[in-house]
Write a protein that holds these residues in place. Structure first.
Motif, PDB file in Angstrom:
ATOM      1  N   VAL A  54     -24.116  72.118 152.574  1.00 19.33           N
ATOM      2  CA  VAL A  54     -23.710  70.708 152.647  1.00 19.33           C
ATOM      3  C   VAL A  54     -24.749  69.884 153.383  1.00 19.33           C
ATOM      4  N   LEU A  55     -25.326  70.435 154.449  1.00 22.15           N
ATOM      5  CA  LEU A  55     -26.354  69.692 155.175  1.00 22.15           C
ATOM      6  C   LEU A  55     -27.596  69.486 154.316  1.00 22.15           C
ATOM      7  N   ALA A  56     -27.919  70.468 153.476  1.00 21.53           N
ATOM      8  CA  ALA A  56     -29.052  70.304 152.562  1.00 21.53           C
ATOM      9  C   ALA A  56     -28.766  69.209 151.540  1.00 21.53           C
ATOM     10  N   CYS A  57     -27.517  69.171 151.029  1.00 20.54           N
ATOM     11  CA  CYS A  57     -27.134  68.097 150.101  1.00 20.54           C
ATOM     12  C   CYS A  57     -27.195  66.739 150.792  1.00 20.54           C
ATOM     13  N   VAL A  90     -19.202  67.517 159.179  1.00 17.84           N
ATOM     14  CA  VAL A  90     -17.766  67.811 159.104  1.00 17.84           C
ATOM     15  C   VAL A  90     -17.427  68.512 157.792  1.00 17.84           C
ATOM     16  N   LEU A  91     -17.949  67.985 156.675  1.00 15.78           N
ATOM     17  CA  LEU A  91     -17.675  68.617 155.386  1.00 15.78           C
ATOM     18  C   LEU A  91     -18.291  70.011 155.312  1.00 15.78           C
ATOM     19  N   GLY A  92     -19.482  70.174 155.901  1.00 21.74           N
ATOM     20  CA  GLY A  92     -20.110  71.489 155.912  1.00 21.74           C
ATOM     21  C   GLY A  92     -19.304  72.492 156.707  1.00 21.74           C
ATOM     22  N   CYS A 130     -16.080  72.384 157.197  1.00 22.71           N
ATOM     23  CA  CYS A 130     -14.866  72.675 156.414  1.00 22.71           C
ATOM     24  C   CYS A 130     -15.177  73.646 155.273  1.00 22.71           C
ATOM     25  N   LEU A 131     -16.282  73.385 154.571  1.00 23.08           N
ATOM     26  CA  LEU A 131     -16.645  74.276 153.474  1.00 23.08           C
ATOM     27  C   LEU A 131     -16.996  75.660 153.993  1.00 23.08           C
ATOM     28  N   GLY A 132     -17.720  75.739 155.097  1.00 25.59           N
ATOM     29  CA  GLY A 132     -18.057  77.041 155.672  1.00 25.59           C
ATOM     30  C   GLY A 132     -16.826  77.806 156.111  1.00 25.59           C
ATOM     31  N   ALA A 133     -15.875  77.108 156.733  1.00 26.57           N
ATOM     32  CA  ALA A 133     -14.634  77.766 157.149  1.00 26.57           C
ATOM     33  C   ALA A 133     -13.847  78.272 155.944  1.00 26.57           C
ATOM     34  N   PHE A 134     -13.774  77.446 154.910  1.00 26.74           N
ATOM     35  CA  PHE A 134     -13.065  77.869 153.699  1.00 26.74           C
ATOM     36  C   PHE A 134     -13.736  79.087 153.067  1.00 26.74           C
ATOM     37  N   ALA A 135     -15.078  79.073 153.012  1.00 24.99           N
ATOM     38  CA  ALA A 135     -15.800  80.206 152.431  1.00 24.99           C
ATOM     39  C   ALA A 135     -15.592  81.470 153.250  1.00 24.99           C
ATOM     40  N   ALA A 136     -15.607  81.347 154.578  1.00 23.69           N
ATOM     41  CA  ALA A 136     -15.420  82.523 155.431  1.00 23.69           C
ATOM     42  C   ALA A 136     -14.021  83.107 155.266  1.00 23.69           C
ATOM     43  N   ILE A 137     -13.012  82.225 155.220  1.00 25.37           N
ATOM     44  CA  ILE A 137     -11.634  82.707 155.064  1.00 25.37           C
ATOM     45  C   ILE A 137     -11.440  83.334 153.685  1.00 25.37           C
ATOM     46  N   ALA A 138     -11.997  82.694 152.653  1.00 28.28           N
ATOM     47  CA  ALA A 138     -11.870  83.244 151.305  1.00 28.28           C
ATOM     48  C   ALA A 138     -12.557  84.608 151.204  1.00 28.28           C
TER      49      ALA A 138
END
Length: 279
Positions: free
Chosen positions: A29-32, A257-259, A261-269
């Motif tokens: 997300v930070l790269a985007c 913030v979005l990064g 959230c996405l990282g947390a979702f990816a880790a949990i998944a």
């Protein structure tokens, strides 16, 4: 203790175990965000405060403003009027600059400050944003000049007529005074009725002159710059030094913030997939 409850220590262990997925989502997300802030074209915003012109000498009961405030707002939002603004500074209505002008133009009525109209518009550079704001005011002033031409001409004609009437009244009074003075020098004695008539005529003429002077002075005051003026900007156009879009600080904050959230979702998944494979 129920097995389906989730505790902070469990979440911590998940993030530690799947830290690569968490960091990967955040970095993606930070790269985007970095790419977006460097690829998108920056925009600057100009702000102008428009004072609606007025003619101080109008018929009783009429608004001295050249055009009502809400009608000015509607006029500025007309697409043909906006196209005329773009043409006046050399842009076709179909160019990206014209599309940016129409999309970013914002108007706020300020009825208790003049009334005034606060105008904001964006451009691809500070100079272009300033040019858009100044061209808008120039085009509106040209339209208002046409509207106020007739009432302004009538007001000036009334002033000229008042000055001519005053000059004529002063000349009549001077003739009356000269006639009375010449009779006194000749030694002729007017009868009492003639003297009374001359006094009455002079008194009426003096009263007429006072009324004409008052009317003339009132017209001069109403046609002065205090009560009669053109549509113009109250202050120079204001363009901040920093671009208004994209807001670098805001973009990076949202990206973080979005990064996260996405990282947390990816880790949990990823942890859920890992546990399912172990069963």
């Amino acid at each position: 203790m129920q097995r389906d409850e989730i505790y902070l220590i469990d979440m911590y262990r998940i993030f530690v175990r799947e830290r690569r997925w968490f960091v990967g989502g955040l970095v993606f997300v930070l790269a985007c965000t970095f790419a977006f802030t460097h690829v998108v074209k920056p925009q600057w915003q100009a702000t102008a405060w428009i004072q609606i012109g007025q003619v101080g000498q109008v018929l009783t009961g009429q608004d001295p403003k050249v055009e009502p405030l809400l009608r000015v707002i509607e006029r500025l939002q007309l697409v043909p009027f906006e196209n005329d603004i773009m043409k006046s500074i050399g842009y076709s209505p179909t160019t990206p600059e014209a599309q940016l002008f129409r999309a970013s133009l914002k108007l706020e009525p300020l009825p208790y400050e003049g009334p005034l109209v606060r105008l904001t518009v964006r451009g691809k550079s500070p100079q272009q944003a300033r040019q858009f704001a100044e061209a808008t005011v120039t085009q509106l002033r040209a339209v208002h000049r046409q509207i106020e031409a007739v009432p302004l001409a009538l007001a000036r004609a009334r002033l000229d007529q008042a000055q001519a009437d005053l000059a004529s009244a002063v000349a009549d009074r001077d003739r009356l005074v000269q006639t009375a003075t010449s009779k006194d020098k000749d030694g002729t004695k007017s009868e009492s009725n003639s003297g009374s008539l001359a006094s009455v005529l002079l008194a009426k003429k003096d009263e007429e002159i006072r009324d004409l002077r008052q009317a003339r002075d009132d017209l001069i005051a109403r046609l002065s710059t205090t009560y009669t003026y053109e549509t113009s900007m109250m202050w120079p156009v204001y363009v901040p030094d920093n671009q208004v879009f994209p807001n670098i600080t805001l973009m990076w904050g949202i990206g973080f913030v979005l990064g996260a959230c996405l990282g947390a979702f990816a880790a949990i998944a990823r942890n859920a997939v890992r546990r399912r494979k172990q069963m």
